[in-house]
Design an enzyme around this catalytic site. Sequence first.
Site, PDB file in Angstrom:
ATOM      1  N   LYS A  21      45.626  44.152  26.585  1.00  0.00           N
ATOM      2  CA  LYS A  21      45.989  43.275  25.466  1.00  0.00           C
ATOM      3  C   LYS A  21      44.753  42.462  25.093  1.00  0.00           C
ATOM      4  O   LYS A  21      44.273  41.663  25.883  1.00  0.00           O
ATOM      5  CB  LYS A  21      47.129  42.330  25.848  1.00  0.00           C
ATOM      6  CG  LYS A  21      47.465  41.303  24.760  1.00  0.00           C
ATOM      7  CD  LYS A  21      48.500  40.296  25.239  1.00  0.00           C
ATOM      8  CE  LYS A  21      47.937  39.375  26.295  1.00  0.00           C
ATOM      9  NZ  LYS A  21      46.889  38.452  25.753  1.00  0.00           N
ATOM     10  N   SER A  46      41.414  38.962  33.964  1.00  0.00           N
ATOM     11  CA  SER A  46      40.210  39.060  33.140  1.00  0.00           C
ATOM     12  C   SER A  46      40.450  38.772  31.670  1.00  0.00           C
ATOM     13  O   SER A  46      39.607  39.073  30.822  1.00  0.00           O
ATOM     14  CB  SER A  46      39.600  40.459  33.289  1.00  0.00           C
ATOM     15  OG  SER A  46      40.533  41.464  32.925  1.00  0.00           O
ATOM     16  N   ILE A  65      42.735  40.100  29.594  1.00  0.00           N
ATOM     17  CA  ILE A  65      43.209  41.210  28.768  1.00  0.00           C
ATOM     18  C   ILE A  65      44.598  41.683  29.205  1.00  0.00           C
ATOM     19  O   ILE A  65      44.991  42.822  28.932  1.00  0.00           O
ATOM     20  CB  ILE A  65      42.209  42.386  28.746  1.00  0.00           C
ATOM     21  CG1 ILE A  65      41.750  42.765  30.159  1.00  0.00           C
ATOM     22  CG2 ILE A  65      41.012  42.049  27.871  1.00  0.00           C
ATOM     23  CD1 ILE A  65      40.818  43.967  30.200  1.00  0.00           C
ATOM     24  N   GLY A  66      45.347  40.808  29.876  1.00  0.00           N
ATOM     25  CA  GLY A  66      46.762  41.050  30.124  1.00  0.00           C
ATOM     26  C   GLY A  66      47.102  42.246  30.965  1.00  0.00           C
ATOM     27  O   GLY A  66      48.170  42.849  30.788  1.00  0.00           O
ATOM     28  N   ASP A 120      53.114  36.517  28.788  1.00  0.00           N
ATOM     29  CA  ASP A 120      52.416  37.589  28.074  1.00  0.00           C
ATOM     30  C   ASP A 120      53.135  38.936  28.157  1.00  0.00           C
ATOM     31  O   ASP A 120      52.697  39.901  27.526  1.00  0.00           O
ATOM     32  CB  ASP A 120      50.996  37.767  28.628  1.00  0.00           C
ATOM     33  CG  ASP A 120      49.982  36.870  27.928  1.00  0.00           C
ATOM     34  OD1 ASP A 120      50.360  36.208  26.946  1.00  0.00           O
ATOM     35  OD2 ASP A 120      48.825  36.825  28.374  1.00  0.00           O
TER      36      ASP A 120
END
Length: 293
Positions: free
Chosen positions: A17, A107, A109-110, A146
């Site tokens: 993501k 990091s 980015i999900g 998320d």
Amino acid sequence: MSLQTATSARVELARAKVNLALHITGRRSDGYHLLDSLVAFPQIGDRIAVEPADKQELRLEGPFARDLDGPTEHNLVLKAVSGFAARAGITLPPVRLTLTKRLPVASGIGGGSSDAATTLRLLEDFTGTYLSEDTMHALALSLGADVPVCLYPEAQRMSGIGDELAPGPVLPNCGIVLVNPKVGVSTPEVFAALSHRDNDALPLVPEKFESLSQLTAYLSSCRNDLQGPAESLCPEISAVLAALQEDTRIEFSRMSGSGATCFGLCDQKHAMDVERSLRAEHPNWWIASGPLA
């Protein structure tokens, strides 16, 4: 409740993501921050497989499997399994889940959220039991803020604490390069370093971006409000952004989420070459490329 389960493995890519833009618009009394973000799900991610087994187990594979801290039973994938069975009102037969961890952990980015959301989708197909949209959304939100947006891995606009979702624009055909310096950054520390928490929302989002230049022009009018605080805590992020900006094939770059992963947008035909160039210059960084949409 009895059910007919699949007899073969179900496999899916748990896409990263990427926050193309991320505005922090406030903070609730319970401490959760409010946001307004345009997210995309490139063809880069972990791999989840679900298959029949003699006993329930989770296998962790891939280059970042060793970075998943804590007992296996605390993994979001297994929490997704138990949550799905409870919400569906079924007793799951023994299944083996294999998580091939290709995305860096924590990091920006999900990765974990996408792993959980992908597991939920796979379990619906595997069991033939499909939850209502509202039930699935509530289950996903119970696993993490998320997770709901990752249920439908396509461009979306997310707001609230991440739970308010709307369809995003049609994105152009282009490439994306993701770069992480393999240095951890604490999300709570990044939020704590924010100097302004009541920022404006995103500008009006078009229904479609006809070209990469249109997309980059729009993104240039937006921000990631967490980028500055993250760079102050992790100078390596600045080095990654500088490397992306120095490559003339990259038309736009920014940090995703709370870091430390950054992205660069380029013509699709250049993505792999940019990845190779960066790998040669920075062999210790994690770098991946693929189509943006």
